[in-house]
Enzyme design. Structure first.
Site, PDB file in Angstrom:
ATOM      1  N   GLN A  24      40.032 143.033 -28.879  1.00 28.92           N
ATOM      2  CA  GLN A  24      39.623 142.205 -27.737  1.00 28.92           C
ATOM      3  C   GLN A  24      38.229 142.575 -27.208  1.00 28.92           C
ATOM      4  OE1 GLN A  24      42.919 143.396 -25.075  1.00 28.92           O
ATOM      5  NE2 GLN A  24      41.400 143.653 -23.467  1.00 28.92           N
ATOM      6  N   HIS A  39      48.619 150.783 -12.490  1.00 28.79           N
ATOM      7  CA  HIS A  39      49.670 150.816 -13.507  1.00 28.79           C
ATOM      8  C   HIS A  39      50.984 151.336 -12.919  1.00 28.79           C
ATOM      9  CE1 HIS A  39      45.971 151.376 -16.183  1.00 28.79           C
ATOM     10  NE2 HIS A  39      46.486 150.228 -16.590  1.00 28.79           N
ATOM     11  N   LEU A  80      45.966 155.651 -17.337  1.00 31.04           N
ATOM     12  CA  LEU A  80      46.823 155.091 -16.286  1.00 31.04           C
ATOM     13  C   LEU A  80      46.392 155.516 -14.883  1.00 31.04           C
ATOM     14  CD1 LEU A  80      50.390 155.296 -17.886  1.00 31.04           C
ATOM     15  CD2 LEU A  80      48.565 153.625 -18.211  1.00 31.04           C
ATOM     16  N   HIS A  81      46.464 154.577 -13.961  1.00 35.46           N
ATOM     17  CA  HIS A  81      46.069 154.828 -12.569  1.00 35.46           C
ATOM     18  C   HIS A  81      47.106 154.196 -11.645  1.00 35.46           C
ATOM     19  CE1 HIS A  81      44.805 150.678 -12.797  1.00 35.46           C
ATOM     20  NE2 HIS A  81      43.949 150.960 -13.760  1.00 35.46           N
TER      21      HIS A  81
HETATM   22  P1  AMP Z   1      44.788 147.738 -18.644  1.00 36.57           P
HETATM   23  O1  AMP Z   1      45.362 149.071 -19.014  1.00 36.57           O
HETATM   24  O2  AMP Z   1      43.490 147.821 -17.907  1.00 36.57           O
HETATM   25  O3  AMP Z   1      44.754 146.792 -19.809  1.00 36.57           O
HETATM   26  O4  AMP Z   1      45.798 147.118 -17.595  1.00 36.57           O
HETATM   27  C1  AMP Z   1      47.170 146.993 -17.909  1.00 36.57           C
HETATM   28  C2  AMP Z   1      47.829 146.118 -16.888  1.00 36.57           C
HETATM   29  O5  AMP Z   1      47.670 146.710 -15.593  1.00 36.57           O
HETATM   30  C3  AMP Z   1      47.214 144.718 -16.813  1.00 36.57           C
HETATM   31  O6  AMP Z   1      48.262 143.770 -16.675  1.00 36.57           O
HETATM   32  C4  AMP Z   1      46.353 144.795 -15.582  1.00 36.57           C
HETATM   33  O7  AMP Z   1      46.188 143.533 -14.938  1.00 36.57           O
HETATM   34  C5  AMP Z   1      47.150 145.745 -14.700  1.00 36.57           C
HETATM   35  N1  AMP Z   1      46.277 146.388 -13.710  1.00 36.57           N
HETATM   36  C6  AMP Z   1      45.154 147.102 -13.960  1.00 36.57           C
HETATM   37  N2  AMP Z   1      44.598 147.510 -12.803  1.00 36.57           N
HETATM   38  C7  AMP Z   1      45.381 147.061 -11.807  1.00 36.57           C
HETATM   39  C8  AMP Z   1      45.322 147.126 -10.363  1.00 36.57           C
HETATM   40  N3  AMP Z   1      44.348 147.760  -9.719  1.00 36.57           N
HETATM   41  N4  AMP Z   1      46.309 146.520  -9.657  1.00 36.57           N
HETATM   42  C9  AMP Z   1      47.299 145.870 -10.299  1.00 36.57           C
HETATM   43  N5  AMP Z   1      47.412 145.747 -11.636  1.00 36.57           N
HETATM   44  C10 AMP Z   1      46.474 146.327 -12.379  1.00 36.57           C
END
Ligand code: AMP
Length: 280
Positions: free
Chosen positions: A61, A37, A33-34
């Site tokens: 995926q 998130h 998480l960043h």
């Molecule tokens: P992930 O954990 O990479 O699958 O991302 C989970 C959710 O967080 C997805 O809906 C991503 O589009 C969203 N997300 C990831 N990075 C960002 C970001 N920098 N800004 C906004 N939403 C993000």
């Protein structure tokens, strides 16, 4: 915050909340998480009574060329971000819980997912869509909070929710960027400083395009040419595509409609695939 890894348990807890009339927002993540998130979590909390974050590395995926090992488990960090963000339930099922032995049903959206790089990444949209409907079926959220960062995947889920009549509202959170304008994400985390300077070019390209549209340019070709030229000034960037599309269908647009047309950029920066996008 309750940490749950079983489907039966989370269903019981959610049913209890829903029987009291409480609304649920689901923020699906693959962990690590960043700040991006964190904003999704805030968004979910502002809408619903109960916020659920799922932390599930969706193995199906990933294709052979995708780098799944970039997602090392960092449970402590995940728990910390969720606790600080006021998350109510952290759902962390193991792969075998979501895809037990013999699992054989996959969801394929046939239109939106076939655009842009869809055909060359056959696992991505099918795998993502399958995991999202499973999570929606388990959590039955009123709101599903997704990021504009992955707008193509988000648009596929919007279409599925519409076609399959899910009673869930898709909330799209804007892209959260670092001080260089580079979107936070798994790829960003692995960039070296020199690469990060090059990665800036994507956001710069979006800003240039936006400026052209604000200045009256409506020609898709001229904007694509300008952005391509800008990216091309970096000898480390390899363009996969620069496209202007309708954000719902991902179909190419013939002319710019301000506030609606979506600029999509996908490049390789050395060995790292970077995607970015912006509404013009
Ligand atoms: P992930 O954990 O990479 O699958 O991302 C989970 C959710 O967080 C997805 O809906 C991503 O589009 C969203 N997300 C990831 N990075 C960002 C970001 N920098 N800004 C906004 N939403 C993000």
């Amino acid at each position: 915050m309750e940490i749950i890894d079983s489907i039966d348990k989370i269903k019981t807890v959610i049913t209890e909340f829903q029987s009291k009339g409480k609304t649920v927002a689901l923020v699906p993540t693959m962990g690590k998480l960043h700040k991006g998130h964190e904003e999704l979590i805030k968004n979910g909390k502002s809408r619903a009574d109960v916020t659920v974050v799922s932390n599930f590395l969706n193995t199906i995926q990933f294709g052979l060329n995708d780098r799944m090992e970039k997602y090392p488990e960092d449970l402590e960090q995940t728990v910390k971000v969720c606790e600080e963000g006021g998350v109510d339930i952290l759902f962390m099922p193991e792969t075998k819980v979501i895809y037990p032995q013999g699992f054989s049903t996959f969801l394929q959206e046939e239109s939106v997912s076939k655009k842009l790089s869809g055909p060359s990444r056959p696992h991505l949209f099918k795998g993502y869509a399958t995991s999202m409907v499973i999570l929606m079926n388990i959590v039955r959220p009123r709101y599903l909070v997704l990021g504009q960062k992955d707008i193509h995947q988000t648009s596929v889920i919007k279409k599925i929710v519409k076609d399959l009549r899910y009673d869930t509202e898709i909330v799209v959170n804007p892209i959260v960027r670092d001080e260089n304008g580079v979107a936070f994400g798994i790829s960003n985390a692995y960039l070296e400083d020199a690469q990060r300077a090059e990665a800036r070019k994507l956001y710069e390209g979006i800003l240039r395009a936006k400026k052209m549209v604000d200045g009256g340019t409506r020609s898709v070709e001229r904007i694509i040419a300008e952005v391509t030229h800008h990216l091309g000034q970096s000898f480390r960037l390899r363009i996969v595509y620069v496209a202007i599309v309708n954000p719902e269908t991902m179909e190419a647009m013939l002319t710019i409609v301000p506030g609606e047309s979506l600029l999509m950029i996908s490049v390789w920066l050395d060995q790292v695939r970077l995607n970015d996008n912006g509404i013009l």
